[in-house]
Design a protein around this motif. Structure first.
Motif, PDB file in Angstrom:
ATOM      1  N   ARG A 276       0.835  -1.196   0.000  1.00 21.92           N
ATOM      2  CA  ARG A 276       0.000   0.000   0.000  1.00 21.92           C
ATOM      3  C   ARG A 276       0.875   1.254   0.000  1.00 21.92           C
ATOM      4  NH1 ARG A 276      -4.943  -0.815  -1.061  1.00 21.92           N
ATOM      5  NH2 ARG A 276      -5.627  -1.803   0.861  1.00 21.92           N
ATOM      6  N   VAL A 277       0.575   2.183  -0.905  1.00 21.34           N
ATOM      7  CA  VAL A 277       1.292   3.462  -0.974  1.00 21.34           C
ATOM      8  C   VAL A 277       0.621   4.442  -0.012  1.00 21.34           C
ATOM      9  CG1 VAL A 277       1.940   5.390  -2.466  1.00 21.34           C
ATOM     10  CG2 VAL A 277       2.013   3.051  -3.346  1.00 21.34           C
ATOM     11  N   ALA A 278       1.431   5.156   0.760  1.00 23.63           N
ATOM     12  CA  ALA A 278       0.924   5.985   1.852  1.00 23.63           C
ATOM     13  C   ALA A 278       0.359   7.311   1.345  1.00 23.63           C
ATOM     14  CB  ALA A 278       2.030   6.237   2.871  1.00 23.63           C
ATOM     15  N   ILE A 279      -0.840   7.243   0.763  1.00 24.19           N
ATOM     16  CA  ILE A 279      -1.557   8.442   0.335  1.00 24.19           C
ATOM     17  C   ILE A 279      -2.956   8.394   0.941  1.00 24.19           C
ATOM     18  CG2 ILE A 279      -2.457   9.781  -1.608  1.00 24.19           C
ATOM     19  CD1 ILE A 279      -0.345   8.574  -3.363  1.00 24.19           C
ATOM     20  N   GLU A 280      -3.286   9.372   1.764  1.00 30.98           N
ATOM     21  CA  GLU A 280      -4.634   9.468   2.324  1.00 30.98           C
ATOM     22  C   GLU A 280      -5.499  10.193   1.299  1.00 30.98           C
ATOM     23  OE1 GLU A 280      -5.741   8.082   5.028  1.00 30.98           O
ATOM     24  OE2 GLU A 280      -3.777   7.285   5.603  1.00 30.98           O
ATOM     25  N   ASP A 281      -6.418   9.462   0.669  1.00 30.20           N
ATOM     26  CA  ASP A 281      -7.155  10.033  -0.457  1.00 30.20           C
ATOM     27  C   ASP A 281      -8.594   9.534  -0.489  1.00 30.20           C
ATOM     28  OD1 ASP A 281      -7.317  11.730  -2.605  1.00 30.20           O
ATOM     29  OD2 ASP A 281      -6.414  10.362  -4.040  1.00 30.20           O
ATOM     30  N   GLY A 282      -9.272   9.640   0.678  1.00 27.46           N
ATOM     31  CA  GLY A 282     -10.664   9.226   0.745  1.00 27.46           C
ATOM     32  C   GLY A 282     -10.817   7.754   0.407  1.00 27.46           C
ATOM     33  N   PRO A 283     -11.769   7.423  -0.469  1.00 25.21           N
ATOM     34  CA  PRO A 283     -12.005   6.014  -0.803  1.00 25.21           C
ATOM     35  C   PRO A 283     -10.972   5.428  -1.768  1.00 25.21           C
ATOM     36  CG  PRO A 283     -13.476   7.402  -2.073  1.00 25.21           C
ATOM     37  CD  PRO A 283     -12.754   8.315  -1.121  1.00 25.21           C
ATOM     38  N   LEU A 284     -10.106   6.246  -2.330  1.00 21.32           N
ATOM     39  CA  LEU A 284      -9.138   5.743  -3.303  1.00 21.32           C
ATOM     40  C   LEU A 284      -7.986   5.036  -2.599  1.00 21.32           C
ATOM     41  CD1 LEU A 284      -8.926   8.699  -5.868  1.00 21.32           C
ATOM     42  CD2 LEU A 284     -10.522   6.771  -5.793  1.00 21.32           C
ATOM     43  N   ARG A 285      -7.562   3.928  -3.157  1.00 24.17           N
ATOM     44  CA  ARG A 285      -6.451   3.148  -2.612  1.00 24.17           C
ATOM     45  C   ARG A 285      -5.360   3.032  -3.665  1.00 24.17           C
ATOM     46  NH1 ARG A 285      -9.273   4.112   1.038  1.00 24.17           N
ATOM     47  NH2 ARG A 285     -10.287   2.704   2.526  1.00 24.17           N
ATOM     48  N   SER A 286      -4.149   3.405  -3.276  1.00 21.93           N
ATOM     49  CA  SER A 286      -3.000   3.322  -4.180  1.00 21.93           C
ATOM     50  C   SER A 286      -2.055   2.229  -3.705  1.00 21.93           C
ATOM     51  CB  SER A 286      -2.249   4.655  -4.228  1.00 21.93           C
ATOM     52  OG  SER A 286      -3.086   5.694  -4.663  1.00 21.93           O
TER      53      SER A 286
END
Length: 226
Positions: free
Chosen positions: A130-140
């Motif tokens: 998992r890439v550490a980006i807080e982006d609501g419902p999106l998962r990177s």
């Protein structure tokens, strides 16, 4: 040769800083790898700048037409000081970052070198970090598929962006090369597989939906694992 690109609408939103962080990162990585989209982005940014300065000049013109000439003096000393500064801004070099997944070494794209990611979790020939980006419902995520691996046939309850960083994979639509930017949603279903292995950057907005065989057992917990 890269054959799959972000849409012109997506590129325009990227240039105007209108995309969520995860999608903006995906587009940025692709643009860095794709001369075609580099040219499109340069043209779009030039058009944005021209429009911005045209609007600004129009506002200044409207604001000053009602003023007396005595109110239009500029600080020429300050302007001369700014234009006479010939120093060069410090440029920060970004050292390459290499990761190792299942005995394979991969060099990360520049845009990912300063963004942390978690440990790779492994299920068979698939590994995800998992890439550490807080982006609501999106998962990177960084997704690795080992040689001879595949993801069972699935569709999407939201959308999925897959950006191939290294290696190769194919599905029912053809074969992909590094830099290819693939957008999938509920209208698509595919079975990605790779002969030699690959590393991808993915962005998903909701769970995958598996269509066949034992993989369908994953659907009830799909929202927990996407």
């Amino acid at each position: 040769m890269i054959k799959h690109h972000p849409s012109d609408t997506l590129l325009a939103q990227y240039c105007s800083a209108q995309l969520p962080a995860s999608l903006s990162l995906a587009v940025s990585i692709h643009v860095d790898m794709c001369p075609v989209c580099q040219e499109k982005v340069a043209k779009q940014e030039a058009a944005n700048a021209k429009a911005l300065f045209s609007d600004t000049n129009h506002e200044i013109s409207n604001a000053t037409t009602s003023q007396e000439p005595d109110n239009l003096d500029f600080d020429t000393d300050l302007l001369d000081l700014i234009t006479s500064d010939t120093s060069i801004d410090e440029v920060y070099e970004v050292d390459p970052v290499t990761i190792k997944v299942n005995e394979h070494n991969y060099k990360l794209p520049r845009a990912l070198t300063r963004i942390s990611h978690g440990r790779f979790t492994h299920v068979g020939k698939l590994a995800r970090s998992r890439v550490a980006i807080e982006d609501g419902p999106l998962r990177s995520s960084l997704l690795h598929i080992g040689p001879g691996g595949e993801i069972p046939e699935h569709t999407h309850t939201g959308f999925e962006v897959t950006l191939l960083l290294d290696g190769e994979f194919s599905d029912e639509e053809g074969t992909y090369v590094p830099g290819d930017f693939i957008w999938q949603d509920g209208a698509n279903q595919h079975t990605p597989l790779t002969k030699d292995g690959c590393l991808c950057f993915t962005v998903v907005s909701s769970a995958l939906h598996f269509n066949k065989g034992l993989s369908k057992l994953l659907n009830p917990i799909g929202n927990l694992i996407y």
